[in-house]
Design a protein around this motif. Structure first.
Motif, mmCIF file in Angstrom:
data_model
loop_
_atom_site.group_PDB
_atom_site.id
_atom_site.type_symbol
_atom_site.label_atom_id
_atom_site.label_comp_id
_atom_site.label_asym_id
_atom_site.label_seq_id
_atom_site.Cartn_x
_atom_site.Cartn_y
_atom_site.Cartn_z
ATOM 1 N N SER A 1 -63.114 113.469 95.944
ATOM 2 C CA SER A 1 -62.385 113.292 97.213
ATOM 3 C C SER A 1 -63.169 113.824 98.414
ATOM 4 C CB SER A 1 -60.999 113.923 97.133
ATOM 5 O OG SER A 1 -61.107 115.292 96.910
ATOM 6 N N MET B 1 -64.508 116.759 99.161
ATOM 7 C CA MET B 1 -64.450 118.144 99.623
ATOM 8 C C MET B 1 -65.719 118.900 99.230
ATOM 9 S SD MET B 1 -60.545 118.854 98.574
ATOM 10 C CE MET B 1 -60.317 120.362 99.494
ATOM 11 N N HIS C 1 -62.611 113.406 104.975
ATOM 12 C CA HIS C 1 -61.459 112.887 105.697
ATOM 13 C C HIS C 1 -61.454 111.370 105.796
ATOM 14 C CE1 HIS C 1 -63.527 111.991 109.522
ATOM 15 N NE2 HIS C 1 -64.318 112.977 109.174
ATOM 16 N N VAL D 1 -59.463 109.097 102.227
ATOM 17 C CA VAL D 1 -58.040 108.747 102.059
ATOM 18 C C VAL D 1 -57.782 107.296 102.438
ATOM 19 C CG1 VAL D 1 -55.709 109.502 102.524
ATOM 20 C CG2 VAL D 1 -57.605 111.048 102.979
ATOM 21 N N HIS E 1 -55.413 112.732 96.762
ATOM 22 C CA HIS E 1 -55.707 113.854 95.878
ATOM 23 C C HIS E 1 -54.572 114.872 95.990
ATOM 24 C CE1 HIS E 1 -58.977 117.149 94.851
ATOM 25 N NE2 HIS E 1 -57.852 117.344 94.196
#
Ligand SMILES: Nc1ncnc2c1ncn2[C@@H]1O[C@H](COP(=O)(O)OP(=O)(O)O)[C@@H](O)[C@H]1O
Ligand SMILES: [Mg+2]
Lengths: 234, 293
Positions: free
Chosen positions: A48, A50, A71, A74, A80
């Motif tokens: 995701s 991060m 960001h 998504v 997530h």
């Protein structure tokens, strides 16, 4: 739908993922199981966005997202539900859910999704004006899941959704995961509760200190002696 | 009548503190850091207004808009160059950097404007109101300062509650990692926070120097510290807290100066702060923030 190729992730000099590969096909529930510290959370966080991988590829619908900023992922259809739920404690349940739809702009579509989320989680509707920080652990988990669904994802990653919950909630959470899958959303489920995870999964991968050591059909793995011994406590 | 006059002057000074405190409190709430250079941005803003009005002869309102624009950009540059690279560093490293930025701005102002005070012309030419046959006077400076502060507060609270960037600010202040998972651009949100705080600093500078017209490179430093105190007082991270903290601080300071001692006023202000923090460590409106380890 999601394809991981030779993924390596480092925390400084510590290599947490040592080159793992796996895939998640559309409509599947995939379980990723393994002991504490095996690298499950690291895997999800890297997918995701991060964490940035040292090397390897993460293909989402065929596009490599391994270098895409967190960001931006998504809106590519991936949500997530993080370890420890991470709801926004000072915002109300409703505000948390709306935050889940942050990347969407069509108000009436968002309202439709909210209606569906409330259908799946009636308790959230009852408590929509309550601060998320005052919810019980199980309710917070439902909120974290509902919030993820608000982005209308095609695939949801879930990191130990049953962690720290009472047995009643654990059953409820697994029922919800099943219904999320039934509604057509692909699920990548990380669990330490291997028994329950394997029971609802189509296929599973076993992670051990940064390597995938076993994979296969969930029902087959459930009857595997090594798995029984190491993860099912039999 | 004396008391009422002091009260209004206190509210006016407190309004300036509140506007400055907003910058501290928003940056703390969203970026989780103390931007000690914030007070010096006020000073830069005041010099910019001074140059536009006194040197270039521009109207006050145009000067303030120009100063706001410049301070907004300055705030974003400071954040980008000095703070963004330290996003994952220890709090201490960030604090020391902020102190460094503060001295840098002061020294830059010294170099450009020199250390002699310049006399700031009020941006509010209005005389004000007079009541009870001239016994109670409310200056235009005081009145406009209070009104501007209240307008800023209302607009900002509306912004945070009802706009998308405002929602992003709330999310980032609650949980930065979870905000990323919602699709929120954390760096852009922090940058926007600095932009707003610094733009408001320019207004605070103009209002402060309209009431206290002697402007030097150190003008921002003490009001900066006091406004930071006000932010802590009201509950750091809270926008209404900045308002309440700022107003109370201004009133206490002016009343202490009037009735107790003008030398002791600052000591009294900080004594009150210490007492409030002993009774309520999170400040008047502060929430218990769980420190993440
Ligand atoms: N922020 C971090 N810094 C350094 N090492 C970390 C960090 N997070 C996790 N690790 C290490 O990476 C390995 C995998 O951790 P994690 O992915 O959290 O495992 P799991 O979720 O399977 O329990 C562990 O050895 C852990 O100690
Ligand atoms: Mg984990």
């Amino acid at each position: 739908m999601l394809e991981i190729k030779d993924l390596k992730v480092n925390y400084g000099v510590i290599q947490a993922l040592k080159g793992i590969s796996f895939e998640v096909n559309e409509g599947e529930v995939i379980a990723l199981i393994g002991a504490n510290g095996a690298g499950k959370t690291t895997t999800l966080q890297t997918i995701s966005g991060m964490l940035t991988p040292t090397s390897g590829k993460i293909l989402l619908h065929g596009t490599d997202i391994s270098k895409v900023l967190g960001h931006k992922i998504v809106s590519m259809g991936l949500a997530h539900v993080p370890e420890g739920r991470r709801v926004f404690p000072g915002l109300t349940v409703l505000e948390n859910l709306k935050m889940g739809a942050y990347t969407r702009s069509n108000k009436s579509e968002i309202a439709d999704t909210l209606e569906k989320v409330y259908e799946s989680f009636p308790r959230l509707k009852e408590r929509q004006n309550q601060l998320a920080g005052t919810l019980s652990g199980g309710e917070q988990q439902m909120l974290a899941m509902g919030r993820a669904l608000m982005s209308k994802p095609s695939i949801v990653l879930m990191d130990e959704p049953s962690m720290g919950l009472s047995p009643i909630y654990v059953d409820e959470i697994f029922n919800i995961i099943q219904s999320i899958s039934d509604a057509g959303t692909t699920v990548l489920l990380v669990e330490q509760n291997a028994k329950k995870a394997l029971a609802i999964a189509d296929r599973a991968y076993v992670l051990e200190t940064g390597n995938i050591v076993l994979s296969g059909d969930a029902k087959t793995l459930m009857n595997d002696d090594a798995i029984k011994k190491a993860y099912l406590g039999e | 009548m004396g008391f009422l006059t002091y009260l209004i002057n206190g509210l006016s000074l407190g309004s300036v503190y509140a506007i400055i405190a907003l910058g501290y409190t928003m940056v703390y709430g969203i970026a989780k850091m103390l931007n000690f250079a914030h007070g010096d941005v006020i000073m830069i803003g005041a010099y910019l207004v001074f140059m536009c009005t006194s040197n270039a002869g521009m109207p006050a309102i145009v000067s303030i808009v120009i100063a706001m624009g410049c301070c907004t950009i300055l705030g974003m540059i400071i954040e980008k160059i000095a703070y963004a690279p330290l996003r994952k560093a220890t709090n201490l490293a960030v604090l020391i950097t902020a102190i460094g930025v503060s001295y840098f701005l002061q020294n830059m102002a010294l170099l450009i404007f020199g250390s002699n005070p310049v006399s700031f012309t009020s941006v509010i030419p209005w005389e004000g109101l007079s009541f009870a046959g001239g016994q109670l006077k409310i200056t235009g400076n005081a009145l406009i300062t209070i009104v501007v502060c209240l307008v800023i507060m209302v607009v900002l609270m509306w912004f945070v509650k009802n706009t998308k960037p405002g929602q992003a600010m709330r999310a980032v202040s609650e949980d930065r990692d979870a905000a990323v998972l919602m699709g929120i651009n954390v760096n852009a949100t922090i940058s926007l926070t600095f932009a707003i705080g610094s733009g408001l600093a320019a207004i605070a500078g103009a209002l402060l120097c309209s009431s206290y017209p002697s402007l030097t490179p150190y003008t921002g430093s003490m009001p900066g510290i006091k406004a930071f105190t006000a932010a802590v007082f009201g509950g750091i991270g809270s926008i209404p807290g900045a308002l309440i903290g700022g107003l109370l601080l201004g009133i206490i300071e002016i009343l202490a100066k009037a009735y107790i001692s003008s030398q002791l006023a600052d000591a009294i202000v900080f004594a009150v702060l210490i007492i409030v923090l002993l009774v309520k460590p999170t400040g008047i409106l502060g929430k218990q923030i769980k420190e993440k380890v």
